[in-house]
Design a protein around this motif. Structure first.
Motif, PDB file in Angstrom:
ATOM      1  N   ASP A 113     -44.789   1.342  13.684  1.00  0.00           N
ATOM      2  CA  ASP A 113     -44.226   1.602  15.005  1.00  0.00           C
ATOM      3  C   ASP A 113     -42.831   2.219  14.884  1.00  0.00           C
ATOM      4  OD1 ASP A 113     -44.030   1.366  17.933  1.00  0.00           O
ATOM      5  OD2 ASP A 113     -42.543  -0.196  17.490  1.00  0.00           O
ATOM      6  N   VAL A 114     -42.011   1.664  14.012  1.00  0.00           N
ATOM      7  CA  VAL A 114     -40.647   2.176  13.821  1.00  0.00           C
ATOM      8  C   VAL A 114     -40.694   3.582  13.236  1.00  0.00           C
ATOM      9  CG1 VAL A 114     -38.460   1.839  12.602  1.00  0.00           C
ATOM     10  CG2 VAL A 114     -39.654  -0.132  13.577  1.00  0.00           C
TER      11      VAL A 114
ATOM     12  N   THR B 239     -43.097   5.826  13.481  1.00  0.00           N
ATOM     13  CA  THR B 239     -43.557   6.739  14.531  1.00  0.00           C
ATOM     14  C   THR B 239     -42.437   7.014  15.531  1.00  0.00           C
ATOM     15  OG1 THR B 239     -45.827   5.976  14.288  1.00  0.00           O
ATOM     16  CG2 THR B 239     -45.263   7.058  16.372  1.00  0.00           C
ATOM     17  N   PHE B 240     -41.740   5.950  15.932  1.00  0.00           N
ATOM     18  CA  PHE B 240     -40.632   6.109  16.871  1.00  0.00           C
ATOM     19  C   PHE B 240     -39.568   7.052  16.304  1.00  0.00           C
ATOM     20  CE2 PHE B 240     -36.375   4.705  18.239  1.00  0.00           C
ATOM     21  CZ  PHE B 240     -36.467   5.014  19.599  1.00  0.00           C
TER      22      PHE B 240
ATOM     23  N   GLU C 217     -40.632  10.666  16.277  1.00  0.00           N
ATOM     24  CA  GLU C 217     -40.598  11.200  17.641  1.00  0.00           C
ATOM     25  C   GLU C 217     -39.173  11.513  18.067  1.00  0.00           C
ATOM     26  OE1 GLU C 217     -42.641   8.209  19.900  1.00  0.00           O
ATOM     27  OE2 GLU C 217     -44.621   8.891  19.240  1.00  0.00           O
ATOM     28  N   VAL C 218     -38.239  10.628  17.745  1.00  0.00           N
ATOM     29  CA  VAL C 218     -36.829  10.871  18.069  1.00  0.00           C
ATOM     30  C   VAL C 218     -36.337  12.117  17.356  1.00  0.00           C
ATOM     31  CG1 VAL C 218     -34.476   9.979  17.752  1.00  0.00           C
ATOM     32  CG2 VAL C 218     -36.257   8.476  18.635  1.00  0.00           C
TER      33      VAL C 218
ATOM     34  N   GLN D 225     -30.590   5.462  19.923  1.00  0.00           N
ATOM     35  CA  GLN D 225     -32.002   5.359  20.303  1.00  0.00           C
ATOM     36  C   GLN D 225     -32.632   4.084  19.726  1.00  0.00           C
ATOM     37  OE1 GLN D 225     -33.786   7.430  22.269  1.00  0.00           O
ATOM     38  NE2 GLN D 225     -32.213   8.983  22.553  1.00  0.00           N
TER      39      GLN D 225
ATOM     40  N   ARG E 277     -34.156   0.829  21.789  1.00  0.00           N
ATOM     41  CA  ARG E 277     -35.567   0.461  21.636  1.00  0.00           C
ATOM     42  C   ARG E 277     -35.756  -0.911  20.994  1.00  0.00           C
ATOM     43  NH1 ARG E 277     -40.539   3.538  21.183  1.00  0.00           N
ATOM     44  NH2 ARG E 277     -42.136   2.006  20.687  1.00  0.00           N
ATOM     45  N   TYR E 278     -34.973  -1.187  19.927  1.00  0.00           N
ATOM     46  CA  TYR E 278     -35.231  -2.394  19.135  1.00  0.00           C
ATOM     47  C   TYR E 278     -34.104  -3.435  19.184  1.00  0.00           C
ATOM     48  CZ  TYR E 278     -38.967   0.444  17.253  1.00  0.00           C
ATOM     49  OH  TYR E 278     -40.075   1.229  17.131  1.00  0.00           O
TER      50      TYR E 278
END
Length: 85
Positions: free
Chosen positions: A4-5, A7-8, A11-12, A47, A51-52
């Motif tokens: 997940d991280v 992929t995030f 994307e960023v 970012q 998100r986290y």
């Protein structure tokens, strides 16, 4: 959570106009890879925090630039786990 991280982050980076087509976990963030400058690293940090809930201090930007993408993912996951406790 690592996937997940990862992929995030990709994307960023794509949103920031970095070419992520050939990006792998071994891709360095600094001059030998994505060649991210301190402002770009600061933007990624913001970012990630949004998100986290993981915070990187301003003085850590240089250290982050020496990491590869996989190492950054591991650091975010480690810090997110600490925040969740």
């Amino acid at each position: 959570m690592n996937d997940d991280v990862y992929t995030f982050l990709t994307e960023v980076l794509a949103d920031m106009n970095y070419d992520t087509a050939a990006v792998t976990p071994e891709t360095e963030l600094g001059p030998n890879g994505l060649d991210m400058e301190s402002l770009a690293i600061a933007e990624v940090s913001i970012q990630v925090e949004d998100r986290y809930g993981v915070k990187f201090e301003e003085d850590e930007a240089e250290q982050l630039a020496l990491m590869n993408l996989g190492q950054l993912v591991e650091e975010i996951v480690k810090r997110a786990a600490a925040v969740a406790k």
